[in-house]
Scaffold this active site. Structure first.
Site, PDB file in Angstrom:
ATOM      1  N   CYS A  67       5.438  20.366  62.789  1.00  0.00           N
ATOM      2  CA  CYS A  67       6.243  21.590  62.930  1.00  0.00           C
ATOM      3  C   CYS A  67       7.673  21.351  63.385  1.00  0.00           C
ATOM      4  CB  CYS A  67       5.564  22.578  63.859  1.00  0.00           C
ATOM      5  SG  CYS A  67       5.420  22.036  65.590  1.00  0.00           S
ATOM      6  N   HIS A 106       4.323  24.395  69.658  1.00  0.00           N
ATOM      7  CA  HIS A 106       4.580  24.688  68.246  1.00  0.00           C
ATOM      8  C   HIS A 106       5.959  25.322  68.101  1.00  0.00           C
ATOM      9  CE1 HIS A 106       3.825  25.524  64.120  1.00  0.00           C
ATOM     10  NE2 HIS A 106       3.671  26.822  64.256  1.00  0.00           N
ATOM     11  N   ASP A 121       7.255  30.277  59.321  1.00  0.00           N
ATOM     12  CA  ASP A 121       6.561  29.075  59.779  1.00  0.00           C
ATOM     13  C   ASP A 121       6.231  28.214  58.566  1.00  0.00           C
ATOM     14  OD1 ASP A 121       5.064  27.130  60.984  1.00  0.00           O
ATOM     15  OD2 ASP A 121       3.818  28.494  62.154  1.00  0.00           O
TER      16      ASP A 121
END
Length: 280
Positions: A67, A106, A121
């Site tokens: 991420c 995250h 995302d």
């Protein structure tokens, strides 16, 4: 950052302007082209939080990343297109213990466009959403066979979904991760980036993995297992097939399935994670 080269990397050839249609399109193209993977960690390398390194790895070398890399680079490209982007800290929920990982676990993106807020995302894997989610509603948001919603409680936001099958709005909801709207910078994630590369509690340390969204499905490689998933439709349910991959087959599997060519040999890993003992 060469925006044209970046857009070519993700297979996008449409308008390059800050509109909702463009945001949705580049978000989807990014997921279809950039794998969520941690193979650097398991092939003798180390991930550092540097946008230039992200660009070299993902765009020039045509790799993926986890991420911090994928969403970090995605945020840079969106800003170049004229979008207003804010980095946010998310905390993924552990399915086994019900605990959340620590803050900065995250990295996710808030895009503000024409007074509307969108959660993006491009680096989460199988539970991820292919199109930005609206932050201005708590109503269910359907994406293909999946249903999502964002619930707010005492200043904390929760991204929830209804698993891998066609559902109805009143079905059972499971939390994927939680987050606040406090603006962050990339450097804030440095400690957790190191954690995920060294902690037995992290899936990124315990398992060598690579997964990418495909039209109508998903391809995932963990350890020595290659799993192909076909998403459900109105006429059939979800279908999966898994096969064991030999060491000598790995380079071909990565190249053909994910477009990845590693500079150093991968050391496959698929170990049991140590359960979280602290509650966040």
């Amino acid at each position: 950052m060469d925006v044209k080269t970046y857009l070519t990397r993700i297979g996008y050839s449409g308008p390059a302007e800050p509109t909702l249609d463009v945001l949705r399109s580049v978000h989807l193209h990014h997921q279809l082209s950039v794998p969520f993977e941690n193979l650097t960690v398991h092939s003798g390398g180390r991930v550092q939080l540097d946008l230039r390194l992200f660009y070299e790895k993902i765009v020039i070398q045509r790799r993926g990343g986890f991420c911090y890399e994928t969403n970090g680079l995605f945020s840079w490209m969106l800003r170049k297109l004229g979008f207003q982007v804010t980095l946010l800290s998310g905390q993924v929920k552990c399915l086994k213990t019900g605990f959340y990982w620590p803050p900065f676990d995250h990295l996710i993106l808030l895009v503000t466009l024409d007074g509307k807020r969108w959660l993006c995302d491009g680096g989460f894997g199988s539970q991820g959403y292919s199109s930005p989610l609206s932050l201005d509603t708590s109503d269910p948001q359907k994406q293909g066979h999946k249903m999502y919603r964002i619930r707010e409680e005492e200043g904390m936001h929760f991204v929830e979904w209804q698993q891998e099958e066609i559902r109805e709005p009143d079905g059972d909801w499971e939390t994927i991760y939680k987050f606040t709207l406090k603006p962050r910078c990339l450097e804030d994630f440095a400690e957790m980036c190191e954690y995920h590369q060294s902690s037995p509690c992290s899936i990124l340390f315990c398992k060598s993995l690579c997964t990418v969204l495909k039209p109508g499905g998903r391809l995932t490689f963990i350890g020595h297992r290659l799993t192909s998933t076909t998403f459900p439709t109105e006429t059939h349910g979800i279908k999966t097939s898994t096969r064991e991959v030999k060491d000598e087959e790995i380079p071909q599997v990565l190249a053909e399935g994910f477009g990845i060519v590693l500079k150093s040999p991968l050391i496959p890993k698929d170990e049991r994670m140590t359960p979280l003992t602290e509650m966040y």
